[in-house]
Design a protein around this motif. Structure first.
Motif, short mmCIF file in Angstrom:
data_model
loop_
_atom_site.label_atom_id
_atom_site.label_comp_id
_atom_site.label_asym_id
_atom_site.label_seq_id
_atom_site.Cartn_x
_atom_site.Cartn_y
_atom_site.Cartn_z
N LYS A 161 37.68 38.52 45.39
CA LYS A 161 37.10 39.76 44.66
C LYS A 161 36.92 40.70 45.96
O LYS A 161 36.15 40.32 46.91
N THR B 146 34.98 44.18 46.31
CA THR B 146 34.23 45.30 45.81
C THR B 146 34.50 46.76 46.04
O THR B 146 35.15 46.93 47.24
N ASP B 147 34.13 47.69 45.45
CA ASP B 147 34.07 49.26 45.83
C ASP B 147 33.48 49.44 47.00
O ASP B 147 33.74 50.07 47.82
N LYS B 148 32.40 48.72 47.01
CA LYS B 148 31.41 48.97 48.30
C LYS B 148 32.01 48.51 49.53
O LYS B 148 31.89 49.20 50.56
#
Length: 341
Positions: free
Chosen positions: A178, A180-182
């Protein structure tokens, strides 16, 4: 030591070994040698025949024959190099066996009939694209590399199977990956020079010496006003550039052909500046940034998807590598290196 390249081929190598029993010399048959065990992986054998038919082994021996002659087996340098390479090839075969066993356990083995169909199509494409469909030319090219069409197909099918297994396992493990946007935004901010409208580049020159002390002396001369090109011609040990005054021409910021430490030192320079000594795997450099050409950075939203794919791919590769090492560590592996040669 001359380098013996590892290439891709498949064939059977007949080697004779001798053992003593009392005063009698007993010659092992080629069949006995081929059936001797060089390793076991969770109870599954890898034989000398498997090792000798591995494409890397065949081309290793083909190269040895070209380099040392047909009696290369009597050359200590050749046999030492061959033994080292065969040990590495065996380690790769063990890893492949571990992965294949795990794929079987996870029901991730590819369909054999589809693999054979894919192989036949790919070989036909090779014949058409490289030999205009002339089978005799194709066979001659194979022979020059130590192949027959049968051994080539054996090698090719094994490669396709390994690739398919690796893809299946990678996709299986990818379920836990996964991004993340961060993470995407952080990567973008840390690597903006990868996402410019055109590749940023810099015109560089350098002076390469062996030691830090030598580099400091070079820098002192330049600080006193000596001409960079003149000093480079006198002392630089980079034979490819010293006669040009150390000029490297324009280098892209992300050119992977240069040492990472060298590139970090170069990118940190302002236009017209000369660096302090920068250590790389080649020695110590004094770098001059003659000119920089930098371009606007693309908007984050334009590259977000590309960065996400890249990070997912990196994470998948890392995860697969970790899992393979775990599987290999947990496996019951024994090697009989005396049977390698």
């Amino acid at each position: 030591m001359k380098n013996i390249k590892r290439l891709v081929a498949a064939a059977f190598i007949t080697v004779f070994a001798f053992s003593t029993a009392g005063c009698n010399m007993i010659e092992k048959t080629p069949e006995a040698i081929a059936n001797s065990t060089v390793a076991t992986v969770n109870g599954e054998k890898i034989t000398r025949g498997d090792l000798d038919k591995d494409p890397n082994t065949i081309q290793l021996l083909s190269q040895a024959k070209q380099q040392y002659g047909s009696d290369y087996a009597k050359n200590d340098e050749a046999t030492s190099a061959i033994k080292t390479q065969k040990e590495q090839i065996l380690d790769n075969m063990i890893t492949t066996k571990v992965i294949e066993q795990k794929a079987k356990e996870l029901k991730l083995l590819p369909d054999e009939s589809k693999l054979k169909s894919d192989m036949d199509k790919k070989i036909d494409d090779i014949k058409k694209q490289n030999f205009k469909g002339d089978t005799s030319q194709f066979d001659a090219a194979l022979k020059a590399q130590g192949f027959t069409e049968e051994s080539f197909k054996t090698m090719f099918l094994a490669q396709l199977k390994t690739q398919a297994i690796e893809t299946n396992i990678s996709n299986y493990l990818a379920k836990s990956v996964k991004v993340t946007d961060k993470q995407i935004k952080d990567y973008y901010n840390a690597n903006k020079d990868k996402y410019t409208e055109q590749p940023d580049k810099m015109h560089l020159a350098h002076i390469l010496v062996k030691t830090k002390d030598e580099a400091q002396k070079v820098k002192a001369r330049l600080d006193k006003g000596e001409d960079f090109a003149k000093v480079a011609k006198e002392v630089s040990q980079d034979t490819a550039t010293k006669d040009k005054g150390g000029d490297l021409g324009f280098v892209n910021y992300n050119d992977s052909g240069y040492d990472a430490q060298f590139m970090a030192g170069a990118k940190a320079l302002k236009e017209g500046a000369i660096s302090d000594p920068v250590q790389s795997s080649f020695g110590y450099h004094i770098i001059k940034c003659i000119k920089k050409q930098e371009y606007p950075v693309k908007d984050f939203n334009k590259v977000k998807d590309d960065i996400k794919k890249q990070l997912e791919s990196d994470q998948k590769s890392k995860l697969v590598s970790q899992k393979v090492q775990e599987w290999k560590k947990a496996a019951s592996i024994t090697k009989k290196e005396k049977n390698i040669m």
